[in-house]
Design a protein around this motif. Structure first.
Motif, PDB file in Angstrom:
ATOM      1  N   UNK C  18       2.994  -3.744  -5.630  1.00 13.04           N
ATOM      2  CA  UNK C  18       3.133  -3.912  -4.178  1.00 13.04           C
ATOM      3  C   UNK C  18       3.112  -4.766  -2.748  1.00 13.04           C
ATOM      4  N   UNK C  19       3.149  -6.143  -3.273  1.00 15.31           N
ATOM      5  CA  UNK C  19       3.891  -6.563  -2.444  1.00 15.31           C
ATOM      6  C   UNK C  19       2.404  -6.822  -1.155  1.00 15.31           C
ATOM      7  N   UNK C  35      -1.641   1.739  -0.338  1.00 15.33           N
ATOM      8  CA  UNK C  35      -0.647   2.937   0.998  1.00 15.33           C
ATOM      9  C   UNK C  35       0.729   3.055  -0.326  1.00 15.33           C
ATOM     10  N   UNK C  36       0.981   2.049  -0.568  1.00 13.44           N
ATOM     11  CA  UNK C  36       2.665   1.464  -1.136  1.00 13.44           C
ATOM     12  C   UNK C  36       2.165   2.793  -2.672  1.00 13.44           C
ATOM     13  N   UNK C  38       2.870   5.237  -5.004  1.00 12.77           N
ATOM     14  CA  UNK C  38       2.332   6.454  -5.172  1.00 12.77           C
ATOM     15  C   UNK C  38       2.874   6.579  -6.215  1.00 12.77           C
ATOM     16  N   UNK C  41       6.140   4.469  -7.998  1.00 14.45           N
ATOM     17  CA  UNK C  41       5.862   2.579  -7.884  1.00 14.45           C
ATOM     18  C   UNK C  41       4.651   2.587  -9.234  1.00 14.45           C
ATOM     19  N   UNK C  42       4.066   3.713  -8.784  1.00 15.46           N
ATOM     20  CA  UNK C  42       3.072   4.007 -10.577  1.00 15.46           C
ATOM     21  C   UNK C  42       3.683   3.872 -11.312  1.00 15.46           C
TER      22      UNK C  42
END
Lengths: 448, 464, 81
Positions: C18-19, C35-36, C38, C41-42
């Protein structure tokens, strides 16, 4: 939508439930117990009836579907509810364009004939006409009424319908002419003339209300009908064009076209018939030789299609004329068989305001009128529904008149004309029919 | 049968409500609901109701077997077979014509195109049964032992024909034990009225405008193409979300709590967010059951993404434009993923709104034009220059100006706003609560009046 | 495997994916908290975790995981490195 569980909240919820249930059950009682309507006058059809049960009708869904349709279609007071929608709900959607009372309303998929690209006349217009043309839905046909007060809907003719894009402006419905095959019409008439030799062939293409009454600031919505009429006249060879446009335009201020219907009025047909007989050098009687008849509150096809509040609030006076001379009229089927002795004008008793145009008769019968003119002139008319209104005004000019609708004609037109020993043939129709899909019927009639 | 007709509102619904609330106990209530659900479906599909029953039998049996085999290979095979059968049924009844037509494009192949009519609601109930079987396998739900209860889940008429796709887990408990409180019933009825009003008063009227604007696409200006597609987007929104409102409302009246299916989708700031607000039950279905299928190896993130969007497109209809529609959204979501959430956020909000609305509106053009030639014309018109707006479009828009303004306003969360204000202000709260019954009754009456006109066969074509 | 060890290694995967170096995961951390995180990204997260711990998640686990705690449980049970 409060979901408050406190006492006042609960009380309001109860009130809310009772109110909605009152409407639901009240509506149920209304639908079930009040008498069901049977006829839709403005749509010219009999309403759905309760379906008959059979294993087949159950399996194909027409039984259950029919029950639902029956309840939906025959609501008590349907006509009044529909008029209420047109008069009081539809106007809430917006405003008339460019004016309060006389502003414009547009119905249908209007095609715009752009003024900025005048070069693409016929080609573009033809495409537009073709893409907008569809065969009418069979559903409407099957529900057509067959009993006396409301005339049966005309059977579908091949390519006989034109998508109706209608501009309502100045309290008048105007059909928007999409243009069409001008050369094709002229070629067809010329071919008729070639095949018919000595017979006089006349072509009277008449404008629709759109061609006469469209205000200049809306002209870009339609193709110029006058230009196409002139182009046809110039392309005829041997056949003689009759200029009805000029005569009609001269009487524009009179009620020569219906405002709520796509037809002309009898008065318009009168001026056109006058122009024709003058061109043919035949006798013609003024309106004093006719009995003037009035029907009130006419609401024609434009209202049926658009449900426009403007048209609803402005019904018109339907005026027509009965010749005082004696004529005999026989009606035949489309193969010129099974004659029926009928009156020139259909009695208007029991006719509903939307059906008044049927006093001129139906399109799907061939009519033969014999008059006491005794001049030996025999006329065959090939026409669309505009032609019906012409007939009474030609009864002082020809000894015999055969009125044939080009869409409902099952014989070879050329042989028929020769068979009845016609001296004259008149092709008379509006611009939409001449250059639109109806032209195919006119062509085909030569080769049946 | 559809909800937006007088026969449903004033015959079917009162009878059903009467029977339901006269019945005592959840078991009897379930029987009443099942009976009315089957009658509801059979009303429109007297034959295909058997197909739905067959599907229910297959998936019920699969659930029972999975329950018996537990977490084993046998369970996975059973689930696999059931899901395969579900998809095969959907394939045969929804896509066979489309598939064969496309196979016939191969030279020298001339297969007869099967003429199978699409069974109503098959896309929705098939997805419900698929989710059920997989949930059984994953042990997120306990397989239902009673066939009657399972059939009720599959056939429950509020959501049967137009969604939302209700998960079994949502109603698992309520199917055994539920109550309809006074506030539930009140809320549910209001929601039904709201849904009907959205469909009949807004969507159907917008449809006339959209068809007028998009119908003559060959002669349309850029403004007409954009406005037409925008009006169509709103039409579909009010139509579809109206149906979801009715389903959720009816469910609530009967004591079920379905999840929301729409959350003001046009408020979104990007396309990813649009799909978190639009037809939510479909998006979560694909997320849960398709996105993580490990068939793309290392790059499965984007593989999964495009697979999901391909399927989303196909699910909407057996036609190429829907395939394009799905992939179109997939493409924009792919781009947004590449940009990344943090960088997206740095783009000014106005620009994100304009971008997302433009993409959505053009997207609904793809949804509208099944004919690919016309779709191509539509896209060239979108970016055509020349006259900005034609006279005909100006007349149409003025003729419908209040309707359009109302529609745009209603895409915003107005009701939520009123609710928020009324929580802070007692007078507003009272006013809203007191006027609610009158507003609901008036909307229902107006809807009913407009429905009288729905069976009209206007002279669509005049004859000369 | 030692759960707190696993949590440390998992934390650095989260920061990487997630940087965001500030992420501190706990058992109750869920997609709503980051937040990232989703659904797309999962997938990346799962792939990274599988590689790091030499294991495979089942689809029902990928789809059904509610929070970091559940993920930790699965890793502790089946992780091989």
């Amino acid at each position: 939508m409060q979901t408050d569980n406190k006492k006042p909240g609960k009380l309001l919820a109860v009130v809310n439930i009772i109110t909605i249930l009152a409407v639901l059950f009240g509506g149920a009682a209304y639908l079930i117990f009040l008498p069901h309507e049977t006829v839709a006058e403005d749509e010219n059809r009999r309403l759905a009836s309760f379906p008959e049960f059979s294993p087949k009708s159950y399996i194909d869904g027409s039984f259950t579907g029919g029950i639902a349709d029956y309840f939906d279609d025959t609501v008590h007071g349907r006509d009044r509810i529909k008029k209420f929608i047109a008069a009081d709900i539809t106007p809430l959607k917006g405003r008339k364009y460019g004016g309060d009372e006389d502003g414009a309303e547009l119905y249908g998929i209007a095609f715009e004939h752009s003024e900025e690209t005048p070069a693409v006349t016929t080609a573009a217009a033809t495409t537009a006409a073709v893409t907008h043309t569809t065969v009418s839905s069979p559903a409407v046909q099957t529900t057509a009424v067959t009993t006396a007060p409301i005339p049966a809907e005309e059977p579908a003719a091949e390519g006989g319908e034109i998508n109706s894009n209608i501009l309502v402006v100045n309290k008048r419905g105007l059909p928007l002419y999409p243009g069409g095959d001008v050369q094709g019409y002229a070629d067809t008439i010329n071919e008729y003339k070639k095949k018919l030799g000595d017979v006089n062939v006349w072509s009277m293409v008449v404008p629709t209300a759109g061609g006469l009454y469209i205000p200049s600031n809306y002209k870009s919505l339609a193709v110029d009908e006058k230009k196409d009429i002139d182009a046809i006249a110039a392309a005829l060879e041997g056949a003689v064009p009759v200029d009805a446009y000029t005569s009609l335009a001269a009487h524009k201020s009179e009620d020569i076209y219906a405002r709520t219907d796509h037809h002309w009025m009898a008065l318009g047909a009168f001026y056109a018939a006058k122009a024709f007989t003058e061109a043919a050098g035949l006798p013609f009687k003024e309106l004093s030789e006719y009995e003037e008849l009035h029907l009130h509150d006419y609401l024609g096809t434009f209202y049926g299609y658009t449900q426009s509040p403007t048209l609803l609030n402005n019904p018109e006076e339907f005026v027509y004329y009965r010749p005082k001379n004696e004529v005999t009229v026989d009606q035949y089927d489309t193969s010129f068989r099974d004659p029926l002795d009928v009156a020139l004008l259909v009695p208007s008793d029991n006719m509903t305001p939307s059906g008044y145009y049927y006093v001129f008769g139906m399109d799907n019968r061939i009519a033969h009128v014999h008059t006491k003119t005794g001049n030996g002139r025999k006329l065959v008319i090939f026409k669309d529904s505009y032609g019906n209104a012409l007939l009474p005004f030609l009864t002082y000019s020809f000894e015999d008149i055969y009125l044939c609708d080009m869409r409902y004609f099952d014989l070879n037109a050329v042989s028929f004309i020769k068979q009845v020993k016609a001296t004259d043939v008149l092709f008379s129709m509006c611009t939409f029919s001449a250059t639109g899909p109806n032209l195919n019927c006119l062509k085909a009639d030569m080769y049946k | 049968m559809v909800f937006s007709r007088l026969f449903f509102i004033y015959i079917f619904l009162p009878v059903c409500l009467g029977a339901y609330f006269l019945a005592r106990g959840t078991k009897m209530k379930n029987n009443v609901l099942l009976l009315f659900s089957l009658a509801f479906y059979a009303w429109g599909e007297p034959v295909y109701v058997l197909l739905m029953l067959l599907s229910a039998v297959i998936n019920y049996t699969a659930g029972r077997l999975i329950g018996r085999y537990g977490d084993s290979r046998k369970s996975r095979i059973t689930a696999g077979l059931a899901v395969f059968t579900d998809i095969a049924l959907l394939g045969v009844f929804k896509y066979s014509g489309f598939i064969v037509e496309n196979i016939n494009h191969i030279p020298s192949v001339e297969l007869p195109v099967p003429d199978i009519r699409l069974p109503i609601g098959i896309s929705f109930y098939t997805f419900q049964t698929i989710s059920y079987v997989i949930d059984c396998l994953w042990e997120t739900v306990t397989p239902q032992k009673s066939f009657r209860k399972f059939l009720l889940y599959v056939s429950l008429f509020p959501q049967l024909v137009a969604g939302p796709i209700v998960r079994y887990s949502t109603i698992e408990k309520e199917i055994d034990e539920r109550t309809s409180s006074i506030t539930d019933i009140s809320y549910g009825l209001n929601r039904v009225v709201l849904g009907l009003a959205k469909k009949v008063i807004i969507a159907d009227q917008l449809g006339i405008v959209a068809d007028s604007l998009l119908g003559g696409i060959e002669n349309a200006t850029a403004a007409a193409a954009w406005t037409g597609a925008a009006v169509y987007a709103m039409q579909i929104y009010f139509d579809f979300s109206g149906y979801s409102d009715i389903a959720i409302g009816l469910g609530r009246v009967f004591g079920f709590h379905f999840d929301e299916n729409f959350r003001h989708p046009f408020m979104c700031r990007d396309i990813t967010e649009f799909w978190q607000r639009w037809h939510i039950s479909l998006g979560t279905f694909f997320r849960d059951y398709l996105l993580y299928v490990p068939i793309f190896g290392k790059r499965r993130k984007y593989g999964g993404l495009f697979l999901v969007w391909l399927c989303t497109g196909i699910w909407h209809g057996a036609s190429w434009n829907f395939v394009i529609w799905g992939l179109y959204y997939g493409l924009f979501i792919f781009i947004e993923t590449l940009i990344g959430k943090k960088r997206m956020k740095k783009i000014p909000l106005v620009i994100r709104h304009i971008y997302s609305k433009a993409v959505i509106i053009a997207g609904f053009g793809i949804f509208y034009f099944e004919d690919l030639d016309k779709l191509g014309t539509f896209f060239t018109k979108l970016f055509s220059t020349g006259r900005l707006i034609g006279l005909q479009d100006r007349i149409l828009l003025v003729n419908n100006v209040y309707l359009l303004i109302l529609a745009v306003i209603l895409t915003f969360p107005i009701i939520d706003g009123i609710r928020r204000i009324s929580q802070r202000s007692a007078p507003v709260r009272t006013a809203a609560a007191v006027s609610l019954p009158a507003v609901s009754a008036a909307l229902l009456l107006l809807t009913s009046i407009l429905l009288v006109d729905q069976t009209s066969h206007p002279f669509l074509y005049f004859r000369f | 495997m030692n759960r707190s060890d696993v949590q440390k290694r998992l934390n650095s995967i989260f920061c990487d994916i997630f940087d965001d170096e500030s992420i501190k995961i706990s058992d109750s951390t869920s997609a709503a908290d980051i937040e990232d995180w989703d659904s797309l990204e999962h997938i990346n997260l799962i792939a990274a975790v599988e590689e790091e711990f030499g294991m495979k998640f089942r689809m029902k686990e990928v789809s059904g995981m509610k929070n970091v705690g559940e993920m930790l449980d699965i890793i502790c049970e089946r992780g091989s490195k």
